[in-house]
Design an enzyme around this catalytic site. Structure first.
Site, short mmCIF file in Angstrom:
data_model
loop_
_atom_site.label_atom_id
_atom_site.label_comp_id
_atom_site.label_asym_id
_atom_site.label_seq_id
_atom_site.Cartn_x
_atom_site.Cartn_y
_atom_site.Cartn_z
N ASP A 73 0.84 -1.19 0.00
CA ASP A 73 0.00 0.00 0.00
C ASP A 73 0.88 1.24 0.00
O ASP A 73 2.00 1.23 0.52
CB ASP A 73 -0.90 0.03 1.25
CG ASP A 73 -1.94 -1.07 1.24
OD1 ASP A 73 -2.23 -1.59 0.15
OD2 ASP A 73 -2.45 -1.41 2.33
N ARG A 74 0.35 2.31 -0.54
CA ARG A 74 1.09 3.57 -0.60
C ARG A 74 1.58 4.00 0.79
O ARG A 74 2.71 4.47 0.95
CB ARG A 74 0.20 4.66 -1.20
CG ARG A 74 0.84 6.05 -1.23
CD ARG A 74 -0.05 7.04 -1.97
NE ARG A 74 -1.35 7.16 -1.35
CZ ARG A 74 -1.63 7.99 -0.33
NH1 ARG A 74 -0.67 8.74 0.19
NH2 ARG A 74 -2.85 8.07 0.16
#
Length: 516
Positions: free
Chosen positions: A154-155
């Protein structure tokens, strides 16, 4: 006897900063997705994207910046199966952390690298991110010709990733991830005193909102299983450091499973926010009884008078040309459109509050998105539509827009040199780049002037700042410490070997953070 190494102080942490990219015009192309077929283009755009107001999207489409099958498209154009959509956008990439990407190992013979990704940097291009992504940074700053992503973080998540540098290595490693033979270990700091004994969560997970990337525990979801073991509990912050071993690879798996157990990641802006989930913070899941109730989007209290005076940029019903038909986004019916299951009233409320919090973080830009009303049609500088090629010469994904200037002349981020990779018994490590020749101060200043990006002066109207090229309402930069969460990919074990990063600094005993 005390040795010097035992009392040697740690180096003070480097203050977090931001890596920023000046705005730039960017063309992209995509084929129609199944959920777009048979719908008007404006409806598709306004429900798929939320960066700008509904009225702005109509203005941009009327300006002719979008084509379908090499022909200028209009807001009421119906999207058909197989349509090629091409668009030119003025990309305002959000800032990411200035903490550098680190290449831990490189094995040229076996064609892969191992990196430590900072939180806040997406793995590959998506949404508003392109140059501020791991893949682009590795190619632009480190000089890799090509890297392949076989899994993703995930970012907001930091940590270890293995990236092949050849298609053959990518195929073999992809098979390992798909077959579940890769062993993964993460570390997280979560709220509350996590149980001392091992906890296994095997609740199924489902994505219910694509725009916000929201996932919940749902019986119709995909199988997911995570094993948790507490490392320590810090009573001063009422938080626990936990080792997490996901046995499947679902989106937001660790974050949602920890939330379900009543111990969400301590600084998670989505799954650990009382303003979104209430005091229970989603423990035990959400109500699943379907509901058809929806509400039209409403401006924040401090902008209501302005919206009443100028007309809502989120509604087209105020204009005669819009007729009586209301878009899903105008009525709130866009919430749940892409969900595979009907949503409950609680889930709809969660998505609504999550959207409002995102708008608040961006200074309610969509509700101030009105300056373009007094402007000429959008005309991207340097770009023009190519003549259509013969049908049998069309290349898939090839943009029909051409640039009057080469892309290399557009603003690029200042490259940051890679660090020397650590030694590894499991890999053959090699230097990543040749040492650069030292420049004199005069040479360095001249070089900096050559590559310095030209940032346009903001347009100021009514005390608000706007982009002078696409009229986007501008908002303050985020705090660097708000760009990541306490979740870190610590160790991966594959057929290529076992690779591990250091423990993140926020996992140390007594760590405290800004909770404002």
């Amino acid at each position: 006897m005390t040795t010097f190494t035992e009392v040697e102080p740690k180096a003070p942490p480097v203050p977090l900063g931001l890596r920023k990219i000046p705005p730039y015009w960017y063309p992209y192309s995509t084929y129609a997705k199944e959920r777009w077929i048979g719908r008007e283009l404006l409806e598709v755009v306004s429900t798929e994207f939320r960066d700008r107001s509904t009225e702005y999207y109509r203005y941009a489409l009327n300006s002719g910046v979008t084509t379908l099958n090499r022909r200028i498209a209009k807001p009421d154009t119906i999207v058909q199966d197989g349509d090629l959509m091409e668009n030119v956008v003025h990309r305002h990439e959000p800032p990411v952390t200035s903490t550098p990407v680190k290449v831990i190992y490189e094995d040229k013979e076996r064609q892969f690298i191992v990196v430590n990704k900072p939180g806040s940097i997406p793995v590959h291009a998506s949404g508003r991110y392109y140059r501020n992504t791991l893949v682009e940074i590795l190619m632009s700053d480190f000089g890799y010709e090509k890297v392949y992503t076989v899994n993703r973080l995930d970012r907001l998540t930091s940590g270890l990733m293995i990236l092949p540098t050849s298609a053959d290595r990518a195929r073999s490693l992809t098979n390992e991830f798909m077959n579940g033979t890769v062993r993964k270990e993460y570390v997280a700091r979560c709220k509350g005193e996590f149980p001392a004994e091992e906890i296994v969560c095997d609740e199924p997970l489902l994505t219910v909102d694509r725009q916000m990337g929201l996932n919940i525990v749902h019986p119709e979801g995909k199988h997911a299983k995570t094993v948790f073991n507490r490392i320590r509990y810090d009573p001063e912050t009422d938080s626990s450091v936990v080792r997490c071993k996901p046995l499947t690879g679902r989106s937001h798996q660790i974050r949602v499973h920890l939330q379900y157990l009543g111990h969400p990641i301590a600084n998670d802006p989505v799954y650990s926010e009382k303003r979104i989930w209430g005091v229970g913070l989603g423990k035990g899941g959400v109500d699943l009884v379907p509901s058809e109730e929806r509400s039209a989007p409403a401006p924040p209290e401090h902008l209501k008078d302005q919206v009443d005076l100028d007309g809502s940029p989120e509604s087209l019903s105020k204009d005669e040309e819009a007729g009586s038909k209301l878009l899903p986004r105008e009525t709130g019916q866009d919430i749940g459109m892409a969900s595979p299951v009907p949503l409950s009233s609680e889930a709809v409320g969660i998505i609504t509050r999550l959207r409002n919090m995102k708008d608040e973080a961006e200074d309610w830009g969509r509700w101030r998105d009105v300056v373009f009303r007094a402007k000429e049609p959008l005309r991207p500088p340097h770009w023009e539509l190519k003549p259509p090629p013969p049908k049998n010469k069309k290349r898939k994904g090839q943009s029909e827009f051409s640039s009057a200037i080469p892309l290399s002349d557009t603003a690029e981020p200042v490259a940051q040199p890679p660090e020397t990779p650590a030694e590894s018994e499991a890999s053959t490590c090699v230097p990543l780049v040749e040492e650069a020749a030292q420049l004199s101060i005069t040479e360095a200043v001249d070089r900096a002037r050559e590559i310095a990006p030209q940032v346009p002066v903001p347009l100021v109207e009514g005390g608000q700042h706007y982009c002078p090229e696409c009229y986007l309402p501008l908002h303050p930069d985020p705090k660097p410490e708000k760009l990541y969460i306490f979740l870190h990919a610590l160790k991966y074990t594959t057929s290529l070997g076992a690779y591990e990063t250091e423990m993140p600094e926020w996992s140390e005993p007594g760590w405290d953070w800004d909770r404002s």
